[in-house]
Design an enzyme around this catalytic site. Structure first.
Site, mmCIF file in Angstrom:
data_model
loop_
_atom_site.group_PDB
_atom_site.id
_atom_site.type_symbol
_atom_site.label_atom_id
_atom_site.label_comp_id
_atom_site.label_asym_id
_atom_site.label_seq_id
_atom_site.Cartn_x
_atom_site.Cartn_y
_atom_site.Cartn_z
ATOM 1 N N CYS A 134 14.559 19.039 -54.917
ATOM 2 C CA CYS A 134 14.369 18.815 -56.754
ATOM 3 C C CYS A 134 14.141 17.606 -57.770
ATOM 4 O O CYS A 134 15.264 17.718 -58.261
ATOM 5 C CB CYS A 134 15.056 20.513 -56.326
ATOM 6 S SG CYS A 134 15.043 21.248 -58.490
ATOM 7 N N ASN A 159 7.137 30.371 -67.238
ATOM 8 C CA ASN A 159 6.574 31.037 -66.090
ATOM 9 C C ASN A 159 7.344 31.486 -64.413
ATOM 10 O O ASN A 159 8.493 30.143 -64.266
ATOM 11 C CB ASN A 159 5.548 29.874 -65.222
ATOM 12 C CG ASN A 159 4.227 29.688 -66.160
ATOM 13 O OD1 ASN A 159 4.552 30.149 -66.872
ATOM 14 N ND2 ASN A 159 3.560 28.534 -66.127
ATOM 15 N N HIS A 187 12.847 27.219 -65.674
ATOM 16 C CA HIS A 187 13.033 25.859 -66.454
ATOM 17 C C HIS A 187 11.852 26.639 -66.678
ATOM 18 O O HIS A 187 11.017 27.090 -66.171
ATOM 19 C CB HIS A 187 12.287 24.968 -65.786
ATOM 20 C CG HIS A 187 10.787 24.852 -64.854
ATOM 21 N ND1 HIS A 187 11.382 24.995 -63.295
ATOM 22 C CD2 HIS A 187 10.153 23.984 -64.876
ATOM 23 C CE1 HIS A 187 9.955 25.417 -63.380
ATOM 24 N NE2 HIS A 187 8.935 24.568 -64.248
#
Length: 361
Positions: free
Chosen positions: A70, A156, A169
């Site tokens: 990630c 989102n 995030h």
């Protein structure tokens, strides 16, 4: 809050926001990155008046990497990421694959936590308050850029929304124009002021919080059935709008009207984490136990910086999910995508009732 400004290896800005003043953030970015090259371009649709960002370089952006790769996790155990430090509270950096860049605006990524498996709803009130402080600081700093007309912080969440990175995030877009949605709100607010002598946003909030739950903001001569308040505090009110577009949609307003995040007073800032975290937890309970986390979009609507009628605008957050019932999504098909006429399967009053039913005990 302590703010530390630094640079990534390719020259992009990175900003740490820490709750403790004694934290030192000086870890360098050792990645061998080439300078960023973008092809972002704004084109205008002459027929609709819309602005469209053309950003072909985004085709190569990171897509659903495994958790141990990630790019938003801290740099640990020899694995280097977008965050050079081995831990962080909140971090903001310029997007490596921006939709807007240069004279066409700016895109930033805001990481809410270093915990890859967390969500915003898992944050403590102190952590959520720090995110609010970061949103506010980014709004203030981006407002100083001559090419920026409007700042849009948003989150989102969920693969159904199209999220390609699972780490908690959001993003912050700094547009070089007034967005069509905001321009329409400003026009309607101006028309309402000319017709009634009152502020449109104030009237909407008054309707939703009226003791009898009735009002006639839209001027059609009929009372607008109330009962849509989901959560109310001393300084914030969350309600399902009268003409909600989405199956479960909530608007969160400060009771005192301000144009953008910079205008919030200390009392509103203190209460916001309590209200917002509870709202997010309720969203995750809408469809019952055992269901996947509810996908959602959380969007801050702020006044454009130099638009006529800015003083009429009201800061508010819009939170909605595209899931209409267990296992089923709301698709934007013919009427919605082709003509911008939404058809909502869930009555707003029923949505509000459900969101009250799933309150924390």
């Amino acid at each position: 809050m302590k703010k530390t400004v630094t640079k990534l290896a390719d020259g992009r800005a990175l900003v740490y926001y820490d709750s403790r003043d004694d934290v030192v953030r000086d870890a360098p970015d050792h990645r061998p990155l080439d300078p960023i090259s973008t092809t972002s371009e704004i084109r205008h649709d002459a027929l609709l008046g819309d602005a469209v960002a053309i950003a072909s370089h985004r085709q190569g952006r990171t897509y659903h990497p495994p958790a141990d790769e990630c790019p938003l996790c801290p740099s640990r155990d020899g694995r280097l990421s977008e965050i050079p430090d081995e831990d962080y509270d909140v971090a903001v950096f310029e997007n490596r694959f921006p939709s807007l860049a240069g004279d066409a605006g700016r895109c930033e990524v805001i990481c809410f936590s270093s915990d890859h498996d967390a969500s915003f709803a898992d944050l403590t009130e102190e952590q959520a308050g720090l995110v609010l402080a970061a949103w506010t600081d980014r709004t203030a700093e981006l407002a100083e850029l001559p090419e920026v007309e409007q700042v849009f912080p948003f989150e989102n969440r969920g693969a159904e929304i199209g999220v390609t990175l699972g780490h908690p995030h959001g993003q912050i877009y700094a547009y070089p124009f007034v967005t069509p949605r905001s321009a329409l709100m400003l026009r309607n607010a101006a028309a309402h002021r000319a017709e009634t002598g009152r502020n449109l946003f104030d009237d909407i909030l008054a309707r939703e919080t009226a003791p009898d739950g009735h009002g006639d903001v839209d001027g059609d001569g009929g009372g607008d059935s109330g009962g849509r308040v989901v959560l109310a505090g001393e300084h914030w009110v969350a309600f399902v709008p009268y003409a909600a577009h989405w199956p479960y949609e909530v608007h969160l307003y400060p009771r005192r009207r301000v144009a953008d995040l910079r205008g919030l007073d200390e009392a509103a800032r203190t209460e916001f984490p309590q209200i917002y975290l509870e709202l997010l937890k309720r969203f995750d309970r809408i469809f019952g136990e055992g269901e996947p986390l509810t996908p959602y979009i959380a969007a801050w609507h702020q006044a454009p910086f130099r638009a006529a009628g800015r003083e009429e605008f009201a800061l508010h957050l819009e939170l909605f999910t595209i899931r209409r019932t267990s296992g089923k999504l709301k698709f934007l098909a013919g009427s919605e995508s082709g003509m911008s006429v939404f058809i909502n399967d869930v009555p707003p009053e029923a949505a509000a009732e459900r969101l009250r039913e799933v309150a924390s005990k």
